[in-house]
Design a protein around this motif. Structure first.
Motif, PDB file in Angstrom:
ATOM      1  N   SER A 236      60.503  39.260  29.147  1.00  0.00           N
ATOM      2  CA  SER A 236      59.239  39.600  28.489  1.00  0.00           C
ATOM      3  C   SER A 236      58.105  39.389  29.483  1.00  0.00           C
ATOM      4  N   TYR A 237      56.970  40.007  29.172  1.00  0.00           N
ATOM      5  CA  TYR A 237      55.823  39.980  30.089  1.00  0.00           C
ATOM      6  C   TYR A 237      54.559  40.175  29.266  1.00  0.00           C
ATOM      7  N   ALA A 238      53.645  39.210  29.352  1.00  0.00           N
ATOM      8  CA  ALA A 238      52.418  39.287  28.562  1.00  0.00           C
ATOM      9  C   ALA A 238      51.221  38.908  29.421  1.00  0.00           C
ATOM     10  N   THR A 239      50.074  39.514  29.141  1.00  0.00           N
ATOM     11  CA  THR A 239      48.854  39.181  29.868  1.00  0.00           C
ATOM     12  C   THR A 239      47.630  39.426  29.008  1.00  0.00           C
ATOM     13  N   ARG A 240      46.509  38.845  29.442  1.00  0.00           N
ATOM     14  CA  ARG A 240      45.192  39.148  28.875  1.00  0.00           C
ATOM     15  C   ARG A 240      44.353  39.745  29.996  1.00  0.00           C
ATOM     16  N   PHE A 241      43.707  40.886  29.717  1.00  0.00           N
ATOM     17  CA  PHE A 241      42.862  41.527  30.712  1.00  0.00           C
ATOM     18  C   PHE A 241      41.511  40.802  30.747  1.00  0.00           C
ATOM     19  N   ALA A 242      41.262  40.111  31.880  1.00  0.00           N
ATOM     20  CA  ALA A 242      40.088  39.248  31.983  1.00  0.00           C
ATOM     21  C   ALA A 242      38.949  39.863  32.789  1.00  0.00           C
ATOM     22  N   GLY A 243      39.208  40.956  33.501  1.00  0.00           N
ATOM     23  CA  GLY A 243      38.166  41.563  34.311  1.00  0.00           C
ATOM     24  C   GLY A 243      38.661  42.841  34.949  1.00  0.00           C
ATOM     25  N   VAL A 244      37.759  43.559  35.623  1.00  0.00           N
ATOM     26  CA  VAL A 244      38.107  44.852  36.191  1.00  0.00           C
ATOM     27  C   VAL A 244      38.491  44.718  37.661  1.00  0.00           C
ATOM     28  N   VAL A 284      60.394  30.651  33.259  1.00  0.00           N
ATOM     29  CA  VAL A 284      59.079  31.237  33.027  1.00  0.00           C
ATOM     30  C   VAL A 284      58.296  31.204  34.336  1.00  0.00           C
ATOM     31  N   VAL A 285      57.565  32.269  34.601  1.00  0.00           N
ATOM     32  CA  VAL A 285      56.604  32.299  35.698  1.00  0.00           C
ATOM     33  C   VAL A 285      55.221  32.469  35.089  1.00  0.00           C
ATOM     34  N   ARG A 286      54.328  31.525  35.367  1.00  0.00           N
ATOM     35  CA  ARG A 286      52.921  31.663  34.987  1.00  0.00           C
ATOM     36  C   ARG A 286      52.178  32.308  36.145  1.00  0.00           C
ATOM     37  N   VAL A 287      51.227  33.187  35.842  1.00  0.00           N
ATOM     38  CA  VAL A 287      50.553  33.966  36.869  1.00  0.00           C
ATOM     39  C   VAL A 287      49.053  34.026  36.590  1.00  0.00           C
ATOM     40  N   THR A 288      48.263  33.970  37.648  1.00  0.00           N
ATOM     41  CA  THR A 288      46.847  34.330  37.556  1.00  0.00           C
ATOM     42  C   THR A 288      46.562  35.360  38.643  1.00  0.00           C
ATOM     43  N   VAL A 289      45.636  36.266  38.360  1.00  0.00           N
ATOM     44  CA  VAL A 289      45.281  37.319  39.328  1.00  0.00           C
ATOM     45  C   VAL A 289      43.764  37.375  39.444  1.00  0.00           C
ATOM     46  N   GLY A 290      43.288  37.374  40.700  1.00  0.00           N
ATOM     47  CA  GLY A 290      41.861  37.466  40.939  1.00  0.00           C
ATOM     48  C   GLY A 290      41.536  38.516  41.991  1.00  0.00           C
ATOM     49  N   ALA A 291      40.289  38.970  42.003  1.00  0.00           N
ATOM     50  CA  ALA A 291      39.812  39.943  42.981  1.00  0.00           C
ATOM     51  C   ALA A 291      39.191  39.184  44.149  1.00  0.00           C
ATOM     52  N   VAL A 292      39.851  39.237  45.311  1.00  0.00           N
ATOM     53  CA  VAL A 292      39.455  38.422  46.458  1.00  0.00           C
ATOM     54  C   VAL A 292      38.016  38.677  46.879  1.00  0.00           C
ATOM     55  N   GLU A 293      37.620  39.938  46.989  1.00  0.00           N
ATOM     56  CA  GLU A 293      36.300  40.278  47.513  1.00  0.00           C
ATOM     57  C   GLU A 293      35.151  39.880  46.597  1.00  0.00           C
ATOM     58  N   ARG A 294      35.433  39.559  45.366  1.00  0.00           N
ATOM     59  CA  ARG A 294      34.384  39.126  44.432  1.00  0.00           C
ATOM     60  C   ARG A 294      34.573  37.663  44.039  1.00  0.00           C
ATOM     61  N   GLY A 295      34.916  36.854  45.055  1.00  0.00           N
ATOM     62  CA  GLY A 295      35.021  35.417  44.825  1.00  0.00           C
ATOM     63  C   GLY A 295      36.171  35.032  43.935  1.00  0.00           C
ATOM     64  N   ASP A 296      37.271  35.774  44.013  1.00  0.00           N
ATOM     65  CA  ASP A 296      38.451  35.508  43.186  1.00  0.00           C
ATOM     66  C   ASP A 296      38.141  35.674  41.697  1.00  0.00           C
ATOM     67  N   ALA A 297      37.261  36.631  41.371  1.00  0.00           N
ATOM     68  CA  ALA A 297      36.915  36.896  39.972  1.00  0.00           C
ATOM     69  C   ALA A 297      38.175  37.179  39.165  1.00  0.00           C
ATOM     70  N   PRO A 298      38.336  36.546  37.989  1.00  0.00           N
ATOM     71  CA  PRO A 298      39.557  36.732  37.207  1.00  0.00           C
ATOM     72  C   PRO A 298      39.781  38.187  36.802  1.00  0.00           C
ATOM     73  N   VAL A 299      41.034  38.616  36.936  1.00  0.00           N
ATOM     74  CA  VAL A 299      41.427  39.975  36.568  1.00  0.00           C
ATOM     75  C   VAL A 299      42.468  39.936  35.451  1.00  0.00           C
ATOM     76  N   LEU A 300      43.539  39.179  35.658  1.00  0.00           N
ATOM     77  CA  LEU A 300      44.539  38.928  34.614  1.00  0.00           C
ATOM     78  C   LEU A 300      44.595  37.426  34.366  1.00  0.00           C
ATOM     79  N   ALA A 301      44.664  37.051  33.102  1.00  0.00           N
ATOM     80  CA  ALA A 301      44.753  35.638  32.730  1.00  0.00           C
ATOM     81  C   ALA A 301      45.809  35.475  31.644  1.00  0.00           C
ATOM     82  N   ASP A 302      46.186  34.224  31.393  1.00  0.00           N
ATOM     83  CA  ASP A 302      47.188  33.923  30.351  1.00  0.00           C
ATOM     84  C   ASP A 302      48.430  34.800  30.539  1.00  0.00           C
ATOM     85  N   THR A 303      48.861  34.911  31.781  1.00  0.00           N
ATOM     86  CA  THR A 303      49.930  35.832  32.134  1.00  0.00           C
ATOM     87  C   THR A 303      51.257  35.077  32.255  1.00  0.00           C
ATOM     88  N   VAL A 304      52.272  35.569  31.538  1.00  0.00           N
ATOM     89  CA  VAL A 304      53.562  34.892  31.478  1.00  0.00           C
ATOM     90  C   VAL A 304      54.682  35.914  31.638  1.00  0.00           C
TER      91      VAL A 304
END
Length: 308
Positions: A236-244, A284-304
């Motif tokens: 299974s794979y779930a995420t919350r879209f936290a930013g663009v 389980v793998v927990r994941v966070t994703v950020g946009a490097v050029e914008r100060g690691d602005a959150p992109v995906l959160a609560d990702t499992v």
């Protein structure tokens, strides 16, 4: 009220046939950045028909016209302004490996309606099965601003406690300038991802990447980095879209290994047969994703990602 909770939940499911071919799978994989380097044996699993495996997130585009966010907004009981709609999150359960070529039935319905006060959340559920049984279940969480406040169920919280400690792996992935143009060929033709003038009208400086493209890029990174490139291990794979994300940016993907719920750790956990013959997750793998050029602005959160 633009959203009639009772009518939306009671509406008859919509059912249709979907099909896909190896070409569709290859196009999707290229759209999420596969094939670099082009001759890498690990990448050929995603791009060469004689070695092809299907990344489970392909389920979000399989059939190109399968029910999704937009079709959910045309269901009985739902009458909202598209300008107020956001794709808030996505979850996917894989019942068995997705074949490289398929014909299946997709059944879609509004599975839940939640009142978040200043907004409503619709859960659009699509269940897909072929002649051999269930293949996957896809839930899209549709966030509608300004449509809450009727006193309905607030629903479960999608927020998770942040992962602790240093991540097991940190990987950076560059989003190509033409990534959105290629990804949209898999079926999402929203001009927000291609037309600069439309993007400006929507409040963005330029076209943005599809959230589901980032979703696919992230799962591929987890599979390639922590699951030995074995797409069949994903449960299974779930995420919350936290930013663009803007094409041309760099994604920083942080990954933490954890044991499955109820186990003492993924290394020694038993794997048992679940429903439809699928194996239950042992890790389980927990994941966070950020946009490097914008100060690691959150992109995906609560990702499992749950896996065997």
């Amino acid at each position: 009220m633009p959203i009639d909770e009772a009518l939306a939940l009671a509406a008859e499911p919509r059912t249709g046939e979907i099909t896909w071919t190896p070409k569709d799978v290859q196009l999707y994989h290229l759209g999420i950045g596969a094939g670099i380097p082009a001759t890498d044996p690990d990448e050929l699993r995603y791009t060469l028909e004689s070695r092809l495996h299907v990344l489970p997130s392909f389920a979000t585009v399989a059939g190109a016209g399968s029910p999704g966010v937009i079709s959910g907004l045309s269901m009985p009981g739902v009458d909202v302004d598209l300008a107020c709609v956001l794709h808030g999150g996505q979850s996917l359960t894989i019942h068995r490996p997705i074949p490289v070529k398929g014909r299946a039935t997709a059944t879609s319905r509004i599975a839940a309606v939640y009142d978040k006060g200043k907004a409503a959340v619709l859960v659009m559920r699509t269940e897909v099965a072929d002649a051999d049984g269930p293949l996957w279940t896809n839930d899209a969480q549709i966030f509608v601003r300004g449509e809450g406040g009727w006193g309905g169920d607030r629903g479960p919280s999608a927020r998770l406690d942040a992962p602790t400690g240093e991540p097991d792996k940190v990987v950076e992935r560059t989003v190509r300038e033409d990534q959105a143009l290629l990804y949209r060929l898999s079926g999402d033709w929203n001009p927000l991802h291609a037309d600069p003038e439309f993007a400006k009208l929507a409040g963005f400086e330029r076209p943005i990447l599809h959230g589901l493209c980032t979703y696919g890029m992230t799962l591929k990174t987890v599979v390639d980095t922590l699951l030995g490139g074995d797409v069949t291990r994903v449960r299974s794979y779930a995420t919350r879209f936290a930013g663009v994300v803007y094409p041309g940016e760099t994604l920083r993907i942080r990954m933490w290994r954890q044991g499955a719920k109820g186990s003492e750790g993924s290394e020694g956990a038993m794997v048992s047969k679940g429903s439809h013959g699928a194996q239950e997750a042992q890790g389980v793998v927990r994941v966070t994703v950020g946009a490097v050029e914008r100060g690691d602005a959150p992109v995906l959160a609560d990702t499992v990602v749950e896996h065997s």
